[in-house]
Design an enzyme around this catalytic site. Structure first.
Site, PDB file in Angstrom:
ATOM      1  N   SER A   3       0.377  -5.062  20.498  1.00 28.40           N
ATOM      2  CA  SER A   3      -0.635  -4.324  19.742  1.00 28.40           C
ATOM      3  C   SER A   3      -1.797  -5.246  19.414  1.00 28.40           C
ATOM      4  O   SER A   3      -1.606  -6.333  18.868  1.00 28.40           O
ATOM      5  CB  SER A   3      -0.023  -3.776  18.451  1.00 28.40           C
ATOM      6  N   CYS A   8      -4.811  -5.056   5.377  1.00 29.47           N
ATOM      7  CA  CYS A   8      -3.575  -5.640   5.906  1.00 29.47           C
ATOM      8  C   CYS A   8      -3.169  -6.883   5.116  1.00 29.47           C
ATOM      9  O   CYS A   8      -3.979  -7.781   4.905  1.00 29.47           O
ATOM     10  CB  CYS A   8      -3.800  -5.981   7.380  1.00 29.47           C
ATOM     11  N   CYS A  43       4.274  -1.381   8.475  1.00 27.58           N
ATOM     12  CA  CYS A  43       3.098  -1.902   9.161  1.00 27.58           C
ATOM     13  C   CYS A  43       2.119  -2.467   8.137  1.00 27.58           C
ATOM     14  O   CYS A  43       1.787  -1.798   7.167  1.00 27.58           O
ATOM     15  CB  CYS A  43       2.368  -0.790   9.909  1.00 27.58           C
ATOM     16  N   ASN A  65       0.280   1.905   4.316  1.00 31.68           N
ATOM     17  CA  ASN A  65       1.322   1.341   3.452  1.00 31.68           C
ATOM     18  C   ASN A  65       0.665   0.449   2.407  1.00 31.68           C
ATOM     19  O   ASN A  65      -0.245  -0.321   2.728  1.00 31.68           O
ATOM     20  CB  ASN A  65       2.311   0.505   4.278  1.00 31.68           C
ATOM     21  N   CYS A  91      -8.599  -8.001   8.669  1.00 32.25           N
ATOM     22  CA  CYS A  91      -8.681  -6.569   8.374  1.00 32.25           C
ATOM     23  C   CYS A  91      -8.388  -6.388   6.885  1.00 32.25           C
ATOM     24  O   CYS A  91      -7.441  -6.961   6.364  1.00 32.25           O
ATOM     25  CB  CYS A  91      -7.677  -5.793   9.217  1.00 32.25           C
ATOM     26  N   CYS A  94      10.305  -5.836  15.523  1.00 29.10           N
ATOM     27  CA  CYS A  94       8.879  -6.083  15.343  1.00 29.10           C
ATOM     28  C   CYS A  94       8.716  -7.575  15.080  1.00 29.10           C
ATOM     29  O   CYS A  94       9.256  -8.098  14.099  1.00 29.10           O
ATOM     30  CB  CYS A  94       8.375  -5.253  14.164  1.00 29.10           C
ATOM     31  N   GLU A 146       7.885 -13.396   9.284  1.00 32.36           N
ATOM     32  CA  GLU A 146       8.821 -12.286   9.113  1.00 32.36           C
ATOM     33  C   GLU A 146       8.972 -11.496  10.410  1.00 32.36           C
ATOM     34  O   GLU A 146       8.042 -11.403  11.205  1.00 32.36           O
ATOM     35  CB  GLU A 146       8.318 -11.348   8.002  1.00 32.36           C
ATOM     36  N   CYS A 191      -3.115 -14.452   9.965  1.00 26.06           N
ATOM     37  CA  CYS A 191      -3.975 -13.832  10.977  1.00 26.06           C
ATOM     38  C   CYS A 191      -5.429 -14.109  10.616  1.00 26.06           C
ATOM     39  O   CYS A 191      -5.796 -14.106   9.445  1.00 26.06           O
ATOM     40  CB  CYS A 191      -3.738 -12.321  11.031  1.00 26.06           C
ATOM     41  N   GLY A 236       0.097 -11.443  12.596  1.00 26.43           N
ATOM     42  CA  GLY A 236      -0.752 -12.081  13.604  1.00 26.43           C
ATOM     43  C   GLY A 236      -1.382 -11.122  14.587  1.00 26.43           C
ATOM     44  O   GLY A 236      -0.966  -9.974  14.731  1.00 26.43           O
ATOM     45  N   GLU A 237      -2.426 -11.608  15.265  1.00 29.80           N
ATOM     46  CA  GLU A 237      -3.092 -10.861  16.329  1.00 29.80           C
ATOM     47  C   GLU A 237      -2.600 -11.443  17.661  1.00 29.80           C
ATOM     48  O   GLU A 237      -2.975 -12.567  18.026  1.00 29.80           O
ATOM     49  CB  GLU A 237      -4.618 -11.007  16.179  1.00 29.80           C
ATOM     50  N   SER A 255      -5.398  -0.873  17.900  1.00 31.19           N
ATOM     51  CA  SER A 255      -5.589  -0.390  16.534  1.00 31.19           C
ATOM     52  C   SER A 255      -7.039   0.046  16.358  1.00 31.19           C
ATOM     53  O   SER A 255      -7.926  -0.782  16.170  1.00 31.19           O
ATOM     54  CB  SER A 255      -5.253  -1.503  15.539  1.00 31.19           C
ATOM     55  N   LEU A 256      -7.251   1.347  16.411  1.00 31.91           N
ATOM     56  CA  LEU A 256      -8.618   1.870  16.286  1.00 31.91           C
ATOM     57  C   LEU A 256      -8.986   2.016  14.807  1.00 31.91           C
ATOM     58  O   LEU A 256      -9.967   1.446  14.332  1.00 31.91           O
ATOM     59  CB  LEU A 256      -8.714   3.216  17.021  1.00 31.91           C
TER      60      LEU A 256
HETATM   61  N1  SAH Z   1      -2.592  -7.567  14.796  1.00 31.81           N
HETATM   62  C1  SAH Z   1      -2.173  -6.476  15.586  1.00 31.81           C
HETATM   63  C2  SAH Z   1      -0.706  -6.145  15.415  1.00 31.81           C
HETATM   64  C3  SAH Z   1      -0.143  -6.222  14.007  1.00 31.81           C
HETATM   65  S1  SAH Z   1      -0.620  -4.978  12.888  1.00 31.81           S
HETATM   66  C4  SAH Z   1      -3.008  -5.254  15.298  1.00 31.81           C
HETATM   67  O1  SAH Z   1      -3.744  -5.255  14.339  1.00 31.81           O
HETATM   68  O2  SAH Z   1      -2.938  -4.317  16.090  1.00 31.81           O
HETATM   69  C5  SAH Z   1       0.274  -3.554  13.444  1.00 31.81           C
HETATM   70  C6  SAH Z   1      -0.344  -2.235  13.048  1.00 31.81           C
HETATM   71  O3  SAH Z   1      -0.292  -2.088  11.618  1.00 31.81           O
HETATM   72  C7  SAH Z   1      -1.813  -2.117  13.407  1.00 31.81           C
HETATM   73  O4  SAH Z   1      -2.059  -0.890  14.047  1.00 31.81           O
HETATM   74  C8  SAH Z   1      -2.531  -2.152  12.064  1.00 31.81           C
HETATM   75  O5  SAH Z   1      -3.736  -1.420  12.088  1.00 31.81           O
HETATM   76  C9  SAH Z   1      -1.505  -1.522  11.170  1.00 31.81           C
HETATM   77  N2  SAH Z   1      -1.660  -1.835   9.740  1.00 31.81           N
HETATM   78  C10 SAH Z   1      -2.159  -2.948   9.183  1.00 31.81           C
HETATM   79  N3  SAH Z   1      -2.127  -2.854   7.842  1.00 31.81           N
HETATM   80  C11 SAH Z   1      -1.576  -1.662   7.549  1.00 31.81           C
HETATM   81  C12 SAH Z   1      -1.238  -0.992   6.339  1.00 31.81           C
HETATM   82  N4  SAH Z   1      -1.459  -1.551   5.168  1.00 31.81           N
HETATM   83  N5  SAH Z   1      -0.679   0.231   6.420  1.00 31.81           N
HETATM   84  C13 SAH Z   1      -0.417   0.804   7.611  1.00 31.81           C
HETATM   85  N6  SAH Z   1      -0.702   0.213   8.782  1.00 31.81           N
HETATM   86  C14 SAH Z   1      -1.271  -0.997   8.753  1.00 31.81           C
HETATM   87 FE1  SF4 Z   2      -4.413  -9.262  11.824  1.00 28.76          FE
HETATM   88 FE2  SF4 Z   2      -3.486  -6.927  12.787  1.00 28.76          FE
HETATM   89 FE3  SF4 Z   2      -3.454  -7.430  10.154  1.00 28.76          FE
HETATM   90 FE4  SF4 Z   2      -5.779  -7.020  11.401  1.00 28.76          FE
HETATM   91  S1  SF4 Z   2      -4.102  -5.533  11.162  1.00 28.76           S
HETATM   92  S2  SF4 Z   2      -5.369  -8.647   9.928  1.00 28.76           S
HETATM   93  S3  SF4 Z   2      -5.397  -7.986  13.363  1.00 28.76           S
HETATM   94  S4  SF4 Z   2      -2.310  -8.486  11.697  1.00 28.76           S
END
Ligand code: SAH
Ligand code: SF4
Length: 340
Positions: A192, A120, A333, A291, A117, A106, A93, A113, A160-161, A215-216
């Site tokens: 990111s 996500c 996100c 989200n 996390c 985006c 997507e 991935c 993806g990462e 992403s902290l």
């Molecule tokens: N894999 C990379 C980029 C994709 S995720 C990363 O993790 O940085 C993009 C952003 O969405 C990241 O900052 C991640 O922490 C955030 N994210 C992931 N799941 C989310 C959710 N359910 N709600 C809000 N932000 C989320």
């Molecule tokens: Fe992968 Fe980013 Fe989602 Fe973590 S937040 S699972 S690194 S896409």
């Protein structure tokens, strides 16, 4: 004979390819411009190549392109989510968002991935495979065509990462920003990462001019390790050292992304710790209200989100809240996921 897919090849590779079929190198330059500047996907439309050469190309080469499965437009903002099918039938997507004069796409860098996390939706899929450079950049070409707008900004924040697919990503970004290709400004591309520390150092040392976001998402190692298992290997303090190294090398602000999850990362103690963690860092902070996904997490109430934000306000660095666009179509996100 296996045909060569030309989309994703850089200038030197295209020159080598045309030489391998007994043509002059400059034909590679012409094909480069058709592919990446003019977004042409058929040899027949490459009108400055002779009919003979076009026939030869038809025999020896192909131009892969993403196939649109479906697109959905958000009812609350203008954003559009595109579901694409790849040559091997896996799906990804991309999300197009509008903000003033900016059209930000985006993009995804992997099918699924591996980072796992817990909050996500993409993470819940696991990793199917890396995207090729052609598949990464074709998201931009395809959306421009479908939508009829020029994409001005690209954020690698889809599925993806990005740093787990480092080489393919960098090649795609190079092609996107090439003056003879799409000519996208390098500072308008944001990568990111969830915090693959060795890749942050590599990215800094290679002096790329793309922007970096990290992403902290938590202020305590204990919590971060629970929701982002990679933290056990690459904890917060090390991550912040890498972030600082990047800002020194690049002279660019690093964006610190922080997802606000109720009862987990949204306390006022978190806000204070977050300020401490970024003290002295050349950065901006992006607070992302969680989200909904299938996980057990919750978005804090709006009042709490604003309180957290207020706590951060005395920082001298910019702090913004990223209200995800298109969350009514699961385009926010962390909401991107497709059937395996
Ligand atoms: N894999 C990379 C980029 C994709 S995720 C990363 O993790 O940085 C993009 C952003 O969405 C990241 O900052 C991640 O922490 C955030 N994210 C992931 N799941 C989310 C959710 N359910 N709600 C809000 N932000 C989320
Ligand atoms: Fe992968 Fe980013 Fe989602 Fe973590 S937040 S699972 S690194 S896409």
């Amino acid at each position: 004979m296996q045909k060569v897919n030309l989309k994703g090849l850089d200038l030197n590779e295209l020159r080598d390819f045309v030489v391998s079929i007994d043509e002059k190198p400059f034909r590679g330059d012409q094909i480069f411009s058709w592919l990446y500047n003019k977004s042409i996907n058929s040899f027949d439309e490459m009108t400055n190549l002779s009919k003979e050469l076009r026939d030869k190309l038809l025999e020896r080469a192909q131009i892969d392109q993403l196939k649109l499965v479906v697109q959905r437009q958000s009812g609350q903002d203008q954003s559009i989510k595109y579901l694409f099918q790849l040559e091997d039938d896996s799906q990804i997507e991309s999300v197009l968002m509008f903000d003033g004069n900016r059209a930000t796409l985006c993009i995804s860098t992997q099918v699924g991935c591996a980072i796992d996390c817990k909050f996500c939706a993409t993470g819940m899929m696991g990793l199917n495979r890396h995207l090729t450079p052609g598949e990464i950049l074709d998201q931009v070409l395809a959306v421009q065509k479908l939508n009829g707008t020029r994409v001005t900004n690209v954020v690698c924040m889809g599925m993806g990462e990005p740093f787990h697919n480092y080489d393919n990503l960098m090649k795609a970004c190079e092609l996107l920003s090439d003056e003879l290709g799409l000519n996208l400004a390098r500072r308008h591309i944001v990568v990111s990462t969830s915090g693959l520390i060795p890749k942050i150092y590599r990215f800094a040392d290679e002096n790329h001019k793309y922007r970096l976001a990290i992403s902290l998402n938590a202020t305590l190692d204990e919590i971060r390790s629970r929701i982002m298992p990679l933290n056990k290997k690459w904890p917060i303090a090390e991550l912040m050292k890498a972030a600082a190294y990047y800002t020194k090398k690049s002279d660019l602000r690093v964006t610190i992304e922080y997802v606000l999850m109720a009862g987990l990362t949204d306390s006022l103690e978190d806000a204070k710790r977050l300020k401490n963690i970024v003290k002295g860092l050349f950065c901006k902070i992006n607070l992302i209200p969680y989200n909904a996904t299938l996980g057990e997490f919750k978005r804090p109430e709006e009042r709490r989100i604003m309180q957290f934000y207020e706590q951060m306000r005395d920082l001298t660095v910019p702090v913004t809240i990223r209200w995800s666009k298109g969350d009514d179509i699961d385009a926010g996100c962390g909401q991107l996921a497709v059937k395996a």
